[in-house]
Design an enzyme around this catalytic site. Sequence first.
Site, PDB file in Angstrom:
ATOM      1  N   MET A  92       0.797  -1.232   0.000  1.00  0.00           N
ATOM      2  CA  MET A  92       0.000   0.000   0.000  1.00  0.00           C
ATOM      3  C   MET A  92       0.828   1.280   0.000  1.00  0.00           C
ATOM      4  SD  MET A  92      -2.906  -1.261  -0.310  1.00  0.00           S
ATOM      5  CE  MET A  92      -3.992   0.151  -0.075  1.00  0.00           C
ATOM      6  N   ASN A 109       2.181  -5.714 -10.263  1.00  0.00           N
ATOM      7  CA  ASN A 109       1.185  -5.418  -9.227  1.00  0.00           C
ATOM      8  C   ASN A 109      -0.118  -6.107  -9.599  1.00  0.00           C
ATOM      9  OD1 ASN A 109       0.003  -4.040  -6.957  1.00  0.00           O
ATOM     10  ND2 ASN A 109      -0.956  -2.625  -8.404  1.00  0.00           N
ATOM     11  N   HIS A 111      -4.189  -5.433  -9.135  1.00  0.00           N
ATOM     12  CA  HIS A 111      -5.129  -4.376  -8.768  1.00  0.00           C
ATOM     13  C   HIS A 111      -6.549  -4.943  -8.863  1.00  0.00           C
ATOM     14  CE1 HIS A 111      -6.705  -0.364  -8.231  1.00  0.00           C
ATOM     15  NE2 HIS A 111      -7.515  -0.574  -9.242  1.00  0.00           N
TER      16      HIS A 111
HETATM   17  C1  GRF Z   1      -6.041  -7.259  -3.098  1.00  0.00           C
HETATM   18  O1  GRF Z   1      -7.380  -7.066  -3.442  1.00  0.00           O
HETATM   19  C2  GRF Z   1      -5.141  -6.644  -4.137  1.00  0.00           C
HETATM   20  O2  GRF Z   1      -5.655  -6.692  -5.421  1.00  0.00           O
HETATM   21  C3  GRF Z   1      -5.054  -5.219  -3.678  1.00  0.00           C
HETATM   22  O3  GRF Z   1      -5.034  -5.282  -2.277  1.00  0.00           O
HETATM   23  C4  GRF Z   1      -5.655  -6.480  -1.851  1.00  0.00           C
HETATM   24  C5  GRF Z   1      -4.638  -7.200  -1.039  1.00  0.00           C
HETATM   25  O4  GRF Z   1      -5.154  -8.376  -0.454  1.00  0.00           O
HETATM   26  N1  GRF Z   1      -3.925  -4.565  -4.275  1.00  0.00           N
HETATM   27  P1  GRF Z   1      -4.156  -9.465   0.132  1.00  0.00           P
HETATM   28  O5  GRF Z   1      -3.254  -8.748   1.140  1.00  0.00           O
HETATM   29  O6  GRF Z   1      -3.380 -10.053  -1.000  1.00  0.00           O
HETATM   30  O7  GRF Z   1      -5.046 -10.457   0.818  1.00  0.00           O
END
Ligand code: GRF
Length: 202
Positions: A92, A109, A111
């Site tokens: 993030m 990445n 998304h």
């Molecule tokens: C996922 O939905 C991903 O696409 C987004 O953040 C979320 C992360 O979930 N970037 P996790 O930590 O992989 O469970």
Amino acid sequence: MSRTRTAILISGRGSNMMALLAAAAADPAYPAAFVLVVSNRADAAGLAHAAAQGIPTAIVESRGRSREAFEAELQAVLAAQRVELVALAGFMRVLTAPFVTRWQGRMVNIHPALLPAFKGLDTHARALAAGVAEHGCTVHLVSPGVDEGPILAQAAVPVLPGDTESSLAARVLAEEHRLYPAALARLAATLAPTLAGDHGAA
Ligand code: GRF
């Protein structure tokens, strides 16, 4: 076969990270070797899951630091493990253009939307509010613009009557867990011959 040395960067629960680790564990010919999981938050639940799988973990704290200081430490941690490919999985922290450029073509990445629709946060709520019939997820190469960069793979799901943000998120997440390991494998297989004997950004 040479496997591309890959790091996964997380900030939270790490379910996509787990899907990647599971894909590699299940297939001896999987073209990426996950050599490191890095979190920018010490409290990321995914760290314990990675450690339980025997994957080396590192915490590079981002809070309270400049982007440059954070990224200098991150780069050093990646270089120490001779990382060749970086997979952002629920990471993030926005990365600076110089860092992204350094990893151009070797950082991906996932998304939770069908890019270029719904860049940024709260994608499921925004998809519901927009009344779209289809939603989904995208794996893309990282470029300096947030959630931009060449698209490697997408998976769509229907938006169903009565969907809530959480029901839609769960449907998309199931697709993420299928899409990311497959897309990353394709990229890692492409990179492996060019990286053999050359540990890239180290
Ligand atoms: C996922 O939905 C991903 O696409 C987004 O953040 C979320 C992360 O979930 N970037 P996790 O930590 O992989 O469970």
